[in-house]
Design a protein around this motif. Structure first.
Motif, short mmCIF file in Angstrom:
data_model
loop_
_atom_site.label_atom_id
_atom_site.label_comp_id
_atom_site.label_asym_id
_atom_site.label_seq_id
_atom_site.Cartn_x
_atom_site.Cartn_y
_atom_site.Cartn_z
N GLY A 195 -6.35 43.04 -0.36
CA GLY A 195 -7.40 42.89 0.65
C GLY A 195 -7.26 41.65 1.52
N CYS A 196 -6.04 41.14 1.66
CA CYS A 196 -5.85 40.04 2.63
C CYS A 196 -4.59 40.30 3.46
CB CYS A 196 -5.82 38.69 1.92
SG CYS A 196 -4.53 38.53 0.66
N PRO A 197 -4.62 41.41 4.26
CA PRO A 197 -3.42 41.77 5.03
C PRO A 197 -3.05 40.69 6.05
CG PRO A 197 -5.33 43.07 5.73
CD PRO A 197 -5.76 42.29 4.52
N PHE A 198 -1.79 40.65 6.41
CA PHE A 198 -1.34 39.69 7.43
C PHE A 198 -1.84 40.13 8.80
CE2 PHE A 198 1.75 39.05 4.02
CZ PHE A 198 1.73 37.66 3.92
N HIS A 220 7.45 35.36 6.01
CA HIS A 220 8.72 34.72 5.65
C HIS A 220 8.46 33.35 4.98
CE1 HIS A 220 12.89 33.61 5.75
NE2 HIS A 220 12.60 32.51 6.42
N GLN A 221 7.50 32.64 5.51
CA GLN A 221 7.19 31.31 4.94
C GLN A 221 6.79 31.43 3.47
OE1 GLN A 221 4.11 29.73 7.45
NE2 GLN A 221 5.41 29.78 9.26
N ILE A 222 5.94 32.43 3.19
CA ILE A 222 5.49 32.60 1.79
C ILE A 222 6.65 33.05 0.91
CG2 ILE A 222 3.96 33.91 0.26
CD1 ILE A 222 1.82 33.76 2.37
N GLU A 265 1.81 37.42 11.61
CA GLU A 265 3.14 38.03 11.71
C GLU A 265 3.95 37.30 12.77
OE1 GLU A 265 4.75 40.21 10.01
OE2 GLU A 265 3.29 41.36 8.87
N SER A 266 3.30 36.97 13.89
CA SER A 266 4.05 36.33 14.96
C SER A 266 4.47 34.90 14.58
CB SER A 266 3.26 36.35 16.28
OG SER A 266 2.18 35.46 16.15
#
Ligand code: A3P
Length: 323
Positions: free
Chosen positions: A242-245, A256-258, A250-251
């Motif tokens: 329940g915490c979509p990007f 990628h950072q995570i 995304e931009s």
């Protein structure tokens, strides 16, 4: 505290004396409770957890069999859920100074036994994030209730790499004299289903079936797919819990950072994970070995590999669960 002697209640003592047992394990005998094998030190905590834990709909529970990537999943879920509070690129991120095991409490070990003193009284922020090795059958009733909508994320791993990882863990726990014939012994036991929280195959099958029947509540992930495409698996996990990007995230490449923050190379090289210790005694470095897919080829004979494949076929049959 994980391995120390703990006070055991009368109820637990009686239960233990009635259970099938496997002797000679380290650091204690194993007992079969609700079809799965546990140390007596864990049983008290499991009972207390089953009796006391009150799930909330917003809870997120991360489930693994030991050595399937618990540490990794804890890191990813923690980073995902807390990414507004802790920027994944921050030099102050908790994952840089804590082993992931410390950041997500374990459901059954959060209870000091026999006196309940844990999870519900702890001031965890919402959503509460827990991990557990408990098989589905042994989950507290409040989690299993059909009207509970807490989320369960199961991370599985192919049986051959799981076994090899488990074997290396076992070696570390034993003294030199206890190591002779260990590979063969651990292998025979694993194949019989006798391993911590085993049988491994039954553990996975329980959650696999639930993930098919109830995909809103149970997400089934594979270690191998996380290695192959960490970004997509992180997106899947974020959507599920329940915490979509967002488009903005995304931009900015937050996915990628995570994935970089939680990668094996990054975490295993941090000072805290090279030299630190968990509060219950293990070296943080023990949770990082090779972190690869297919390391079994360096340790198992073709016969051993074949045997594990054979058991997977027999146990998982036409359930659709394969590796
Ligand atoms: P190996 O022994 O095959 O290297 P658990 O966390 O459930 O105890 O699982 C430990 C296994 O996960 C070990 O596997 C360990 O190296 C691997 N692991 C730990 N952190 C990881 C990460 N960030 N990415 C991939 N694998 C990781």
């Amino acid at each position: 505290k994980y391995l120390q002697e703990i006070e055991v209640s009368e109820e637990c003592r009686e239960l233990i004396s009635s259970l099938p047992t496997e002797k000679g394990w380290h650091p204690g005998n194993l007992y079969q409770y609700q079809g799965f094998w546990h140390l007596s030190q864990h049983l008290q905590k499991i009972l207390t957890c089953q009796n006391q834990f009150e799930a909330r709909d917003s809870d997120i529970i991360l489930v693994t069999s030991p050595k399937c990537g618990t540490t990794w999943l804890k890191a990813m879920a923690f980073a995902l859920v807390n990414r507004t509070k802790f920027n994944p690129k921050s030099t102050q991120h908790p994952l840089l100074s804590n082993n992931p095991q410390e950041l997500v409490p374990c459901l059954e070990f959060a209870f000091e036994s026999p006196k309940p003193n844990g999870v519900d009284s702890s001031p965890l922020p919402t959503p509460r994030l827990f991990s557990t090795h408990l098989p589905l059958v042994s989950m507290p009733e409040s989690v299993k209730k059909s009207d509970c909508s807490c989320k369960i994320v199961y991370l599985c791993r192919n049986p051959k790499d799981t076994f090899v990882s488990l074997f290396h863990w076992e070696i570390k726990l034993r003294t030199e004299e206890m190591r002779s014939n260990l590979l063969e012994e651990t292998f025979q036991n694993f194949c019989r289903g006798v391993s911590l929280y085993g049988p491994f195959w039954d553990h996975a099958l329980g959650y696999w079936k639930q993930s098919l029947e109830n995909p809103e509540r149970v997400l089934f992930l594979r270690y191998e797919e996380m290695k192959e495409e960490p970004g997509n698996q992180l997106r899947k996990l974020a959507d599920f819990i329940g915490c979509p990007f967002s488009k903005e995230e995304e931009s900015f490449n937050v996915v990628h950072q995570i994935s970089k923050l939680c990668s094996f190379d990054h975490l295993s090289n941090l000072e805290v994970n090279r030299t630190g210790k968990l509060s219950y005694g293990y070296n943080n470095s023990a949770f990082f070995r090779r972190g690869e897919v297919g390391d079994w080829k360096n340790h198992l004979t073709p016969q051993m590999a074949q045997k594990l494949d054979q058991i997977s076929k027999e146990k998982w049959g036409d359930s659709g669960l394969t590796f």
